[in-house]
Design an enzyme around this catalytic site. Structure first.
Site, PDB file in Angstrom:
ATOM      1  N   ASP A  31       0.848  -1.190   0.000  1.00  0.00           N
ATOM      2  CA  ASP A  31       0.000   0.000   0.000  1.00  0.00           C
ATOM      3  C   ASP A  31       0.890   1.249   0.000  1.00  0.00           C
ATOM      4  O   ASP A  31       1.676   1.462   0.926  1.00  0.00           O
ATOM      5  CB  ASP A  31      -0.891  -0.005   1.241  1.00  0.00           C
ATOM      6  CG  ASP A  31      -2.041   0.981   1.142  1.00  0.00           C
ATOM      7  OD1 ASP A  31      -1.932   1.953   0.381  1.00  0.00           O
ATOM      8  OD2 ASP A  31      -3.051   0.777   1.835  1.00  0.00           O
ATOM      9  N   ASP A  32       0.789   2.050  -1.051  1.00  0.00           N
ATOM     10  CA  ASP A  32       1.511   3.329  -1.156  1.00  0.00           C
ATOM     11  C   ASP A  32       3.020   3.154  -1.328  1.00  0.00           C
ATOM     12  O   ASP A  32       3.779   4.088  -1.043  1.00  0.00           O
ATOM     13  CB  ASP A  32       1.268   4.218   0.065  1.00  0.00           C
ATOM     14  CG  ASP A  32      -0.145   4.785   0.130  1.00  0.00           C
ATOM     15  OD1 ASP A  32      -0.966   4.440  -0.729  1.00  0.00           O
ATOM     16  OD2 ASP A  32      -0.428   5.564   1.056  1.00  0.00           O
ATOM     17  N   CYS A  71      -5.942   4.233  -3.906  1.00  0.00           N
ATOM     18  CA  CYS A  71      -6.014   2.808  -3.618  1.00  0.00           C
ATOM     19  C   CYS A  71      -7.252   2.061  -4.097  1.00  0.00           C
ATOM     20  O   CYS A  71      -7.154   1.095  -4.852  1.00  0.00           O
ATOM     21  CB  CYS A  71      -5.811   2.587  -2.133  1.00  0.00           C
ATOM     22  SG  CYS A  71      -6.980   3.464  -1.080  1.00  0.00           S
ATOM     23  N   ARG A  75      -7.448  -1.334  -6.560  1.00  0.00           N
ATOM     24  CA  ARG A  75      -7.824  -2.627  -6.000  1.00  0.00           C
ATOM     25  C   ARG A  75      -9.019  -3.226  -6.745  1.00  0.00           C
ATOM     26  O   ARG A  75      -9.078  -4.439  -6.987  1.00  0.00           O
ATOM     27  CB  ARG A  75      -8.117  -2.478  -4.507  1.00  0.00           C
ATOM     28  CG  ARG A  75      -6.862  -2.140  -3.723  1.00  0.00           C
ATOM     29  CD  ARG A  75      -7.126  -1.590  -2.329  1.00  0.00           C
ATOM     30  NE  ARG A  75      -5.858  -1.182  -1.737  1.00  0.00           N
ATOM     31  CZ  ARG A  75      -5.033  -1.996  -1.077  1.00  0.00           C
ATOM     32  NH1 ARG A  75      -5.381  -3.266  -0.898  1.00  0.00           N
ATOM     33  NH2 ARG A  75      -3.893  -1.557  -0.603  1.00  0.00           N
ATOM     34  N   LYS A 136      -5.835  -5.793   3.833  1.00  0.00           N
ATOM     35  CA  LYS A 136      -6.679  -4.655   3.454  1.00  0.00           C
ATOM     36  C   LYS A 136      -7.594  -5.010   2.285  1.00  0.00           C
ATOM     37  O   LYS A 136      -7.163  -5.555   1.281  1.00  0.00           O
ATOM     38  CB  LYS A 136      -5.780  -3.468   3.084  1.00  0.00           C
ATOM     39  CG  LYS A 136      -6.556  -2.241   2.623  1.00  0.00           C
ATOM     40  CD  LYS A 136      -5.628  -1.050   2.425  1.00  0.00           C
ATOM     41  CE  LYS A 136      -6.356   0.129   1.794  1.00  0.00           C
ATOM     42  NZ  LYS A 136      -5.492   1.328   1.665  1.00  0.00           N
ATOM     43  N   HIS A 138     -10.940  -2.688   1.584  1.00  0.00           N
ATOM     44  CA  HIS A 138     -11.271  -1.305   1.215  1.00  0.00           C
ATOM     45  C   HIS A 138     -12.111  -1.212  -0.059  1.00  0.00           C
ATOM     46  O   HIS A 138     -12.014  -0.255  -0.830  1.00  0.00           O
ATOM     47  CB  HIS A 138      -9.992  -0.476   1.072  1.00  0.00           C
ATOM     48  CG  HIS A 138     -10.220   0.991   1.263  1.00  0.00           C
ATOM     49  ND1 HIS A 138      -9.279   1.947   0.937  1.00  0.00           N
ATOM     50  CD2 HIS A 138     -11.288   1.683   1.732  1.00  0.00           C
ATOM     51  CE1 HIS A 138      -9.738   3.155   1.200  1.00  0.00           C
ATOM     52  NE2 HIS A 138     -10.960   3.020   1.683  1.00  0.00           N
ATOM     53  N   SER A 158     -11.815  -5.302   5.669  1.00  0.00           N
ATOM     54  CA  SER A 158     -13.057  -4.618   6.014  1.00  0.00           C
ATOM     55  C   SER A 158     -13.197  -3.394   5.122  1.00  0.00           C
ATOM     56  O   SER A 158     -12.515  -3.264   4.104  1.00  0.00           O
ATOM     57  CB  SER A 158     -13.058  -4.201   7.492  1.00  0.00           C
ATOM     58  OG  SER A 158     -12.112  -3.166   7.721  1.00  0.00           O
ATOM     59  N   HIS A 220       1.310   2.399   4.176  1.00  0.00           N
ATOM     60  CA  HIS A 220       0.354   3.498   4.314  1.00  0.00           C
ATOM     61  C   HIS A 220       0.564   4.207   5.662  1.00  0.00           C
ATOM     62  O   HIS A 220       0.985   3.588   6.636  1.00  0.00           O
ATOM     63  CB  HIS A 220      -1.058   2.918   4.243  1.00  0.00           C
ATOM     64  CG  HIS A 220      -2.158   3.908   4.061  1.00  0.00           C
ATOM     65  ND1 HIS A 220      -2.594   4.733   5.071  1.00  0.00           N
ATOM     66  CD2 HIS A 220      -2.939   4.194   2.983  1.00  0.00           C
ATOM     67  CE1 HIS A 220      -3.597   5.482   4.636  1.00  0.00           C
ATOM     68  NE2 HIS A 220      -3.825   5.177   3.365  1.00  0.00           N
ATOM     69  N   ASP A 279      -0.377  -0.562  -4.937  1.00  0.00           N
ATOM     70  CA  ASP A 279      -1.675  -0.081  -5.414  1.00  0.00           C
ATOM     71  C   ASP A 279      -1.642   1.321  -6.013  1.00  0.00           C
ATOM     72  O   ASP A 279      -2.554   1.713  -6.737  1.00  0.00           O
ATOM     73  CB  ASP A 279      -2.729  -0.153  -4.300  1.00  0.00           C
ATOM     74  CG  ASP A 279      -2.399   0.736  -3.113  1.00  0.00           C
ATOM     75  OD1 ASP A 279      -1.261   1.238  -3.011  1.00  0.00           O
ATOM     76  OD2 ASP A 279      -3.295   0.928  -2.256  1.00  0.00           O
ATOM     77  N   ASN A 280      -0.642   2.110  -5.681  1.00  0.00           N
ATOM     78  CA  ASN A 280      -0.467   3.435  -6.284  1.00  0.00           C
ATOM     79  C   ASN A 280       0.937   3.906  -5.950  1.00  0.00           C
ATOM     80  O   ASN A 280       1.688   3.224  -5.230  1.00  0.00           O
ATOM     81  CB  ASN A 280      -1.515   4.448  -5.785  1.00  0.00           C
ATOM     82  CG  ASN A 280      -1.683   4.484  -4.287  1.00  0.00           C
ATOM     83  OD1 ASN A 280      -2.722   4.092  -3.756  1.00  0.00           O
ATOM     84  ND2 ASN A 280      -0.658   4.955  -3.564  1.00  0.00           N
ATOM     85  N   LYS A 303       1.609   9.641  -5.056  1.00  0.00           N
ATOM     86  CA  LYS A 303       0.226   9.231  -4.846  1.00  0.00           C
ATOM     87  C   LYS A 303      -0.740  10.397  -5.071  1.00  0.00           C
ATOM     88  O   LYS A 303      -0.488  11.526  -4.668  1.00  0.00           O
ATOM     89  CB  LYS A 303       0.057   8.710  -3.423  1.00  0.00           C
ATOM     90  CG  LYS A 303      -1.367   8.301  -3.061  1.00  0.00           C
ATOM     91  CD  LYS A 303      -1.460   7.809  -1.624  1.00  0.00           C
ATOM     92  CE  LYS A 303      -2.893   7.418  -1.269  1.00  0.00           C
ATOM     93  NZ  LYS A 303      -3.010   6.892   0.112  1.00  0.00           N
TER      94      LYS A 303
END
Length: 473
Positions: A31-32, A71, A75, A136, A138, A158, A220, A279-280, A303
């Site tokens: 993530d990130d 993100c 995803r 994650k 999201h 979640s 992140h 993801d980014n 990002k």
């Protein structure tokens, strides 16, 4: 898969042989994490030995892209093989609220991935795959969780996009905290707990082929790591990088190493594709914070931006017997290509997708030339402006929605996007613009609207990461 494509793939040896077990698939998503955040992509300051070893054992892609600079849309593109504009998830969920005084009114994003979308897990299930989403998600909450989208197991996924709250504290990488099917005691690490779950799942699979989606929250914000790890980096940083962020990258690399070890111990390494992606782009600035988190140089911005620093990602794939060790692939690819790749590996049909299978590239072949597209009609929390983009060959055009300006770059000559050739290469720009327009029309892309209540003196959001327009040449 059309009959002609199926026969060609069979002749090339891209499909599972009769009687041979279908390949396992492990996708690790950071993530990130920025394109230049790891050693094998040129980082000289932070050691990432496990990711570097993965690259020497497989293929390292130099021009791999996320389908969005934030993100949730990326995803969704991974899960469906479709551009974010088609799924309606065009911003992080729930998205940034429009400013009532800005020049344009930006659209709202979908609050979850529709159950009508066909995910990787749903695509692989008819082939007998057991699928686990670990980490994650999201892409929606109750009723839209991984187990509602074809996964057999959901651990830690979640509606939230940041690490969970810990006790009375805010978002934290350290326990105590609770996520679906995952609890952590005081001081326990979220990254390590997710890795534990992934390695345990891999060890338990004895017969069925499996798909593991290990989707980390790391790196992140909030920036958090163990003090002893931070101290090691602080002692030698000399202002070149953020020592906390460096320690977080180390924890990510260690997770990859543990997963590699679990696959090898399982005895199925020769029949397992292991993929690493982000993801980014790496986060430069969040909101009005004056402190940079990472530096994506030589790429521009990070990002939340449609510049290369916001969308170009590290992509490493190890697939023994298919991918020649130490391969470097320069062909532009995108996150929409993952589902078609996995589907072809499993002998399944990838229907109604925008991506293409990467198996020809992994076998040393080529892909048919094609443009790649982005549509991000939102102001980002990182200072990015609403826009759309197209890349075809070495050329990339960005159209910004608020003021209508366009920026054209030749990425082969100018990967840092410093020279806007919109005037000197007007014919190229117009050709790309026509293709971008047709693509937006064909996908029913929702565009921002002019704001009748706009304030001519609107100062902007005044975020730290806002980029100045690139002067035309």
């Amino acid at each position: 898969m059309q009959r002609r494509s199926f026969l060609a793939a069979a002749a090339a040896g891209l499909l599972p042989a009769a009687g041979k077990p279908k390949p396992n698939i492990v996708l690790i998503l950071a993530d990130d994490l920025g394109w230049s955040d790891i050693g094998c992509y040129g980082n000289k300051d932070i050691a990432t030995p496990h990711l570097d070893r993965l690259a020497t054992q497989g293929a390292r892609f130099t021009q791999a892209y996320a389908a969005c600079p934030v993100c949730s849309p990326t995803r969704a593109s991974i899960m469906t093989g479709r551009y974010p504009v088609r799924t309606g998830v065009t911003d992080w969920i729930p998205g940034r609220k429009p400013d009532p005084k800005s020049p344009i009114t930006t659209p709202l994003t979908a609050r979850q991935l529709s159950l009508n979308e066909r995910t990787i897990a749903e695509c692989l299930k008819p082939a007998g795959y057991r699928s686990a989403s670990i980490g994650k998600w999201h892409l929606g909450g109750e009723g839209f969780l991984p187990t509602d989208q074809g996964f057999d197991i959901n651990i830690g996924g979640s509606h939230i996009g940041s690490p969970p709250p810990s006790g009375k504290l805010g978002s934290s990488y350290f326990g105590p905290f609770e996520l679906p099917n995952l609890k952590a005691g005081p001081g326990e690490s979220l990254t390590e707990k997710l890795t534990d779950a992934a390695t345990s799942f891999i060890a338990q699979q004895k017969s069925n082929p499996y798909f593991v989606y290990l989707s980390h929250y790391t790196v992140h914000i909030p920036l958090q790591a163990r003090e002893e790890d931070i101290d090691r980096y602080r002692a030698r940083a000399n202002g070149r990088y953020n020592p906390v962020y460096a320690a977080m990258r180390e924890s990510m690399d260690q997770s990859v190493g543990r997963v590699m070890e679990a696959v090898e111990k399982s005895g199925a390494a020769d029949n397992t594709l292991l993929m690493f992606f982000a993801d980014n782009g790496g986060l430069r600035y969040e909101g009005k914070s004056p402190s940079a988190v990472t530096d994506n140089a030589p790429l521009r911005a990070g990002k939340g931006h449609l510049y290369e620093g916001g969308i170009r990602e590290p992509l490493i794939i190890r697939y023994p017997g298919v991918v020649k060790a130490g391969t470097v692939i320069d062909t532009p690819v995108c996150s929409v290509d993952f589902l078609p790749t996995f589907a072809e590996m499993a002998g399944q049909k990838a229907a109604d997708v925008d991506g293409v299978s990467l198996l020809p590239l992994l076998h040393g072949g080529q892909l048919r030339p094609r443009p790649l597209f982005w549509h991000y009609p939102h102001y980002s929390n990182q200072g990015g402006a609403p826009g759309s983009a197209i890349r075809e060959g070495d050329w990339k055009l960005i159209e910004f929605h608020a003021d209508g300006r366009r920026e054209l770059f030749n990425l082969a000559e100018d990967p840092g996007e410093h020279r806007n050739l919109i005037r000197s290469q007007a014919k190229v720009a117009d050709r790309l613009q026509a293709k971008l327009n047709r693509w937006r029309e064909s996908t029913n892309a929702v565009m921002p609207a002019r704001n009748p209540n706009a304030d001519p003196a609107w100062p902007g959001f005044q975020l730290s990461g806002e980029e100045k327009p690139t002067p035309p040449q």
